[in-house]
Enzyme design. Structure first.
Site, PDB file in Angstrom:
ATOM      1  N   ARG A  25      15.013  -8.272   0.436  1.00 30.35           N
ATOM      2  CA  ARG A  25      15.589  -7.588  -0.733  1.00 30.35           C
ATOM      3  C   ARG A  25      14.661  -6.494  -1.259  1.00 30.35           C
ATOM      4  O   ARG A  25      14.671  -6.191  -2.450  1.00 30.35           O
ATOM      5  CB  ARG A  25      15.926  -8.594  -1.840  1.00 30.35           C
ATOM      6  CG  ARG A  25      16.785  -9.781  -1.396  1.00 30.35           C
ATOM      7  CD  ARG A  25      18.161  -9.378  -0.904  1.00 30.35           C
ATOM      8  NE  ARG A  25      18.920  -8.617  -1.860  1.00 30.35           N
ATOM      9  CZ  ARG A  25      19.721  -9.141  -2.777  1.00 30.35           C
ATOM     10  NH1 ARG A  25      19.884 -10.427  -2.838  1.00 30.35           N
ATOM     11  NH2 ARG A  25      20.372  -8.379  -3.625  1.00 30.35           N
ATOM     12  N   ARG A  29      17.050  -3.802  -6.061  1.00 28.94           N
ATOM     13  CA  ARG A  29      17.114  -4.097  -7.491  1.00 28.94           C
ATOM     14  C   ARG A  29      15.807  -4.089  -8.275  1.00 28.94           C
ATOM     15  O   ARG A  29      15.836  -3.942  -9.483  1.00 28.94           O
ATOM     16  CB  ARG A  29      17.782  -5.464  -7.649  1.00 28.94           C
ATOM     17  CG  ARG A  29      17.081  -6.548  -6.823  1.00 28.94           C
ATOM     18  CD  ARG A  29      17.908  -7.783  -6.685  1.00 28.94           C
ATOM     19  NE  ARG A  29      17.127  -8.786  -5.924  1.00 28.94           N
ATOM     20  CZ  ARG A  29      17.444 -10.027  -5.789  1.00 28.94           C
ATOM     21  NH1 ARG A  29      18.540 -10.481  -6.377  1.00 28.94           N
ATOM     22  NH2 ARG A  29      16.689 -10.852  -5.090  1.00 28.94           N
ATOM     23  N   ARG A  38      21.573   3.561  -9.753  1.00 26.19           N
ATOM     24  CA  ARG A  38      22.672   2.630 -10.050  1.00 26.19           C
ATOM     25  C   ARG A  38      23.317   2.882 -11.405  1.00 26.19           C
ATOM     26  O   ARG A  38      24.438   2.441 -11.646  1.00 26.19           O
ATOM     27  CB  ARG A  38      22.156   1.189  -9.991  1.00 26.19           C
ATOM     28  CG  ARG A  38      22.377   0.493  -8.687  1.00 26.19           C
ATOM     29  CD  ARG A  38      23.841   0.105  -8.452  1.00 26.19           C
ATOM     30  NE  ARG A  38      24.190  -1.127  -9.159  1.00 26.19           N
ATOM     31  CZ  ARG A  38      25.058  -1.191 -10.153  1.00 26.19           C
ATOM     32  NH1 ARG A  38      25.670  -0.115 -10.570  1.00 26.19           N
ATOM     33  NH2 ARG A  38      25.313  -2.350 -10.727  1.00 26.19           N
ATOM     34  N   ASP A  74      25.348  -4.927   1.835  1.00 21.62           N
ATOM     35  CA  ASP A  74      25.469  -6.287   1.317  1.00 21.62           C
ATOM     36  C   ASP A  74      26.188  -7.171   2.321  1.00 21.62           C
ATOM     37  O   ASP A  74      27.034  -6.691   3.082  1.00 21.62           O
ATOM     38  CB  ASP A  74      26.214  -6.320  -0.021  1.00 21.62           C
ATOM     39  CG  ASP A  74      26.026  -7.665  -0.713  1.00 21.62           C
ATOM     40  OD1 ASP A  74      24.935  -7.890  -1.261  1.00 21.62           O
ATOM     41  OD2 ASP A  74      26.936  -8.514  -0.645  1.00 21.62           O
ATOM     42  N   TYR A 151      31.539 -17.662  -0.088  1.00 20.50           N
ATOM     43  CA  TYR A 151      32.074 -16.749  -1.105  1.00 20.50           C
ATOM     44  C   TYR A 151      33.594 -16.600  -0.960  1.00 20.50           C
ATOM     45  O   TYR A 151      34.320 -16.538  -1.940  1.00 20.50           O
ATOM     46  CB  TYR A 151      31.406 -15.373  -0.997  1.00 20.50           C
ATOM     47  CG  TYR A 151      29.947 -15.393  -1.415  1.00 20.50           C
ATOM     48  CD1 TYR A 151      29.589 -15.235  -2.744  1.00 20.50           C
ATOM     49  CD2 TYR A 151      28.938 -15.595  -0.486  1.00 20.50           C
ATOM     50  CE1 TYR A 151      28.257 -15.258  -3.145  1.00 20.50           C
ATOM     51  CE2 TYR A 151      27.599 -15.619  -0.858  1.00 20.50           C
ATOM     52  CZ  TYR A 151      27.266 -15.460  -2.188  1.00 20.50           C
ATOM     53  OH  TYR A 151      25.960 -15.499  -2.580  1.00 20.50           O
TER      54      TYR A 151
END
Ligand code: 1CP
Length: 344
Positions: A25, A29, A38, A74, A151
Site C-alpha cells: 500500500r 493513502r 484525491r 484496487d 466483498y
C-alpha cells in the site's frame, strides 16, 4: 550504470548485494501528494485515469526509494466487468450494490470483455513502466478469489464473513460457480497485466485466514492454483494473506514463487513450513508510527531472522497505515538498505 534488479532476483531466490524492499500500500493513502490529488477526483476516477494512476505509482516509488513499484489500482475493480456495481462510500469503504446470492446473479463473462473493461489498468501499467527507472520493476496485482468473493457476497467490507461461509456450507455449488468465474477472469486479467509490462504479480488474499485448512483446500485452493499455473513462466507470483500460518501446508503446494508473511508469523517458522519459496515481510506496520530507534531495532530483528538467506524481500506484514509519517517510511527504506548491505 549497472542495472541491478534486486527485487526480481530475490523473487527467484538468487543472492543479492542487499535485501530488496517495497511497502504494501505504498502508492496511496499515506502521502500528502496523494491526498491532494484525491481532493480533486474520486477514488474510482483516479483508478480509471491512466495518467494519474501512473503518476501516483511512480511518485511513491521515487519518494520512498524502494526497489519495486506497484501499480495504483484496487482489487475490487474486477467486479464491474463481472456485472456487480462498485462504489466507495465516504468512510465506509467499498460497497457492492447487487451482491451475489445465486448462480444467475453471475452470467459468464469472456476474458476479452474483462480486459476491455479494465483497459485503463493496462494503459496505466504501460505508462508507469515508461516513466520508471529501468532498475525498478513494476508489480501488477489482483485480489485472490476468496478475498474478492468476500466483498461480492457480503456486499462490502465484512467483520465476520458469515454470509460467505454460509454460502460455502449451504450452497457449495453457488459458491463454486463464483470461484470458477473469478479464477478464469483473474487469470486473464493478470496475464494481460504482464503483457502490458508488469514484471511480477501479487495476489492479495487478505481475508482468507478466516477459513480452516480443510475449507481452504476444498473450496478455495483449486481456484488459486489455477491462476498461479496460468502465470507460471510469465512473471513471479507473490501470494499474500493475513493470519494464514495454519494454511501453510496447502500454500506450500500453490506454486507461488514468493509468500507474503504477516507480522504475527516469524520468517524462520514460515520457511520451515513452506520450504523452497522466497518470503516477503514482515514488519508490523505500527512500528512505522514510532520513534526511529524502534524502527531500527525492528528492522534489525527481521534481517537477523532472515539471516541473509537468498529469497527475502523486506516488506511490512500488512499495508502502510494511513497515519504513517512519510519520513518514517523513508527512514525504514534507508535503514534496511544500510543494514542489509553485504560487504564485498
Ligand atoms: O479514498 C481513497 O483514496 C480510497 C482508499 C483506497 C486506496 C488508496 C482503496 C479503497 N484502495 C486503494 C488502493 C489500493 N488497494 C492499492 C494500490 C495503491 C496502494 O499502494 O495503496 C492496493 C494494492 C489495494 C489492495 C486492496 N484493496 C486490498 C488488499 C490489501 C489489504 O490492504 O489487505 C483490499 C482488501 C482492498 C479493498 C479496499 N479498497 C479500498 C479499501 C478502503 C479497501 C479495504 C476495505 C476493507 O477493509 O475491507
Amino acid at each position: 550504470m549497472k542495472t541491478d534488479r534486486l527485487f526480481l532476483n530475490a523473487c527467484r531466490r538468487e543472492p543479492t548485494s542487499r535485501t530488496p524492499l517495497w511497502l504494501m500500500r505504498q502508492a496511496g493513502r499515506f502521502m500528502p501528494e496523494y491526498r491532494a490529488l484525491r481532493s480533486k477526483v474520486t477514488f474510482l476516477e483516479l483508478c480509471k485515469n491512466p495518467d494519474l494512476a501512473a503518476e501516483v505509482t511512480v511518485f511513491a516509488a521515487r519518494k520512498l526509494g524502494v526497489d519495486a513499484a506497484i501499480i495504483f489500482s484496487d482489487i475490487l475493480l474486477i467486479v464491474e466487468p463481472l456485472g456487480f456495481t462498485l462504489s466507495f462510500a465516504k468512510d465506509h469503504g467499498p460497497v457492492i450494490g447487487n451482491p451475489y446470492r445465486r448462480k444467475k446473479d453471475l452470467a459468464p463473462v469472456s476474458g476479452d470483455e474483462i480486459k476491455e473493461h479494465l483497459s485503463f489498468v493496462f494503459d496505466a501499467i504501460r505508462r508507469s513502466r515508461k516513466n520508471l527507472p529501468e532498475e525498478i520493476p513494476l508489480i501488477g496485482f489482483a485480489g485472490a478469489p476468496f478475498t474478492v468473493a468476500s466483498y461480492i457476497v457480503e456486499g462490502g467490507k465484512s467483520k465476520d464473513f458469515t454470509r460467505i461461509k454460509e454460502m460455502m456450507l449451504k450452497a457449495p455449488d453457488v459458491f463454486s460457480h463464483l470461484m470458477d468465474v473469478l479464477a478464469e477472469g483473474t487469470a486473464d486479467y493478470l496475464e494481460a497485466q504482464v503483457e502490458a509490462g508488469a514484471e511480477a504479480i501479487q495476489l492479495f488474499d487478505s481475508w482468507v485466514g478466516m477459513l480452516t485448512l480443510e475449507q481452504y483446500r476444498t473450496f478455495v485452493f483449486p481456484a488459486l492454483k489455477k491462476i498461479i499455473e496460468r502465470l507460471k513462466g510469465k512473471a513471479p507470483v507473490i501470494y499474500f494473506g493475513l493470519n494464514t500460518s495454519h494454511l501453510f501446508p496447502a500454500v506450500k503446494e500453490s506454486g507461488a514463487d514468493v509468500v507474503g508473511i504477516d507480522s504475527k508469523t516469524s520468517l524462520s517458522k514460515a520457511w520451515k513450513a513452506l520450504g523452497n519459496v522466497a518470503l516477503q515481510g514482515n514488519l508490523d506496520p505500527e512500528i512505522l508510527l514510532g520513534p526511529e530507534k524502534k524502527i531500527v531495532a525492528a528492522a534489525k530483528k527481521i534481517l537477523t531472522e532472515a539471516g541473509g538467506r537468498p529469497g527475502h524481500i523486506f516488506n511490512l506484514g500488512h499495508g502502510v497505515l494511513p497515519q504513517t509519517p512519510v519520513e518514517n517510511a523513508v527512514f525504514l527504506v534507508e535503514t534496511v538498505k544500510r543494514l542489509s548491505q553485504k560487504k564485498d
